[in-house]
Scaffold this active site. Sequence first.
Site, PDB file in Angstrom:
ATOM      1  N   ASP A 201       0.824  -1.206   0.000  1.00 17.81           N
ATOM      2  CA  ASP A 201       0.000   0.000   0.000  1.00 17.81           C
ATOM      3  C   ASP A 201       0.862   1.262   0.000  1.00 17.81           C
ATOM      4  O   ASP A 201       2.020   1.253   0.412  1.00 17.81           O
ATOM      5  CB  ASP A 201      -0.922   0.011   1.214  1.00 17.81           C
ATOM      6  CG  ASP A 201      -0.156   0.080   2.529  1.00 17.81           C
ATOM      7  OD1 ASP A 201       0.886  -0.601   2.623  1.00 17.81           O
ATOM      8  OD2 ASP A 201      -0.578   0.799   3.450  1.00 17.81           O
ATOM      9  N   GLU A 202       0.284   2.338  -0.456  1.00 18.10           N
ATOM     10  CA  GLU A 202       0.840   3.689  -0.338  1.00 18.10           C
ATOM     11  C   GLU A 202       2.282   3.819  -0.848  1.00 18.10           C
ATOM     12  O   GLU A 202       3.071   4.599  -0.319  1.00 18.10           O
ATOM     13  CB  GLU A 202       0.733   4.161   1.119  1.00 18.10           C
ATOM     14  CG  GLU A 202      -0.713   4.255   1.590  1.00 18.10           C
ATOM     15  CD  GLU A 202      -0.874   4.514   3.063  1.00 18.10           C
ATOM     16  OE1 GLU A 202      -1.893   5.118   3.449  1.00 18.10           O
ATOM     17  OE2 GLU A 202       0.001   4.100   3.848  1.00 18.10           O
TER      18      GLU A 202
END
Length: 586
Positions: free
Chosen positions: A378-379
Amino acid sequence: MPSLSPAAPSPEPSPAATVAGDAAATVAAAPAASDAVAVSPRQPAAADLATLAARAAGDDLLAPPVRLDSVVPAPERVEADPGATFVLTGDATIRVTAHPGAREVADHLAELLRPATGFPLPIADTLEVGPTGTLTLTLATTPASPAPAPPADLGAEGYRLDVTATEVRVVADTATGLFYGVQTLRQLLPAAVESPTPVTTRWALPGGTILDRPRFPYRGSMLDVARHFFAVEDVLRVIDHLARYKLNHLHLHLTDDQGWRIAVDSWPKLAGVGGASEVGGGPGGHYTKADYRRIVSHAAARHVTLVPEIDLPGHTNAALVAYPRLAPDKLAPSPYTGTEVGFSYVDPSDEQTYDFIADVLGEVAALTPGPWLHIGGDEAFKVKGAVYTDFVERAQRIVADTGKAVVGWHQLAPAAHLDGRVLQWWGTDADDPTTADAVRRGARLILSPGNHAYLDMKYAEDTPIGHDWAGLIDVRRAYDWDPGTHVAGVPTTAVLGVEAPLWTESVTSLTDIEFMLFPRLPAIAELGWSPRAAHDWAGFRERLAGHGPRWSTAGITFHRAPEIPWPATPTIPRQERAPQNDPTTP
């Protein structure tokens, strides 16, 4: 430190408990009970005192303290028999199928009951018919079992619990099923069963039958130990909390920008250097391999599977501090103690990055008996498009080479599918065509919607810790959603289960952890375990309210959510006081 709501102060004993305590004091010549003290070997056994107190209380003095249908998570089927109350007394025994796994569950049951009851509860590895007052744990798959076999479709985690006036019997196909039956049995006893020292009460269980099994196979919670580091003992206590509500997976977020928390022999600076920081500038810390094995062992004893996460390619500042050659510019960044995200990443174009990933995941896989390795994903805002998907696909293959199945946050969805791949969905908008497409290509989902299941979100605007980027999550919001239909275009059959993450940017202690877990964790547990037809907010809030006194007795910190009708005065019986000898008397 915020002012939280830990264990409630000890209330005055109920009249029935007072009578029971007076009876015990009369027999043992003890002073009036108010505080627990150690029992000398020369004194009457705690079991004798507790039994006499229970008998003095009288069968008609205290009604069964709980209802058969008060269990959390709600069982699949409950058939009450009001005329079959079982009373546990000091001469009770635990009988168990002669099987190592079943014996471990029997030991666990005894460990749960002995402190509060004071009863010896000997364990016999036999199912031969014994005296009345027995607790019997039966593996139905054992040859020549005298107990009737349960329905064949109880599966790997289901159980049947029968309570009669003379016996409590748990039947299951597996030791895991027996373990969950024991957790239900625990909830059917008075809240005083959570006391660490003997108390006076009548240990009654309501009569009837419970037939139970889970809706989803994956039911878990995540603890972020990277933003703030937590000692092994804290993690073990969290595992116990999960087991209490039949959650069977603990996802450990082991690495992030602020700290690296697991020792890796082939890259020793990861823990020694990368682990020496945390949010706010604290000392951080890491788990040695012995620490990690201890966590794995405790989890296995509670039928909880550990899911370790090594977050890649982003959230890697701590790794880059330890090994700058993994960074795109090959320069060491400063240790990071803030809470922003998305700025760090390992170099996806450098072959040594993949050597690093193979070494780390190989060592973590060797320490982890469960089937999963979580690679985050993620991210990673600075690794985009084809560079990102190529990285993920290669990392997925490295996981497969360890013999594990890959789990990642739903940002992995665009990458090519790999057999067994699981995506953990944490979105707040249930219309997610990219994730739905990944499911059509074979992926399964773990549901962790940020606006329902993220336990680092505040309960209300005035909650002293936590975030609100996904909204405020009170107990009803944590409960009022259906994992089976939540994401558009994803059928229930593709949902592996649910998980409640707890990120720890603002969570700094075990007290904080418990405050954010309770009372929302049982809500998520019920979504994962109970049949959809059993989901009912009005009924759940009433059942949940009865757990407040249990948490208070066990010393568990919790938020007294205003939407739950907590008992005004928890009926916690007073503790036994053992008679004291003159220390000068031989």
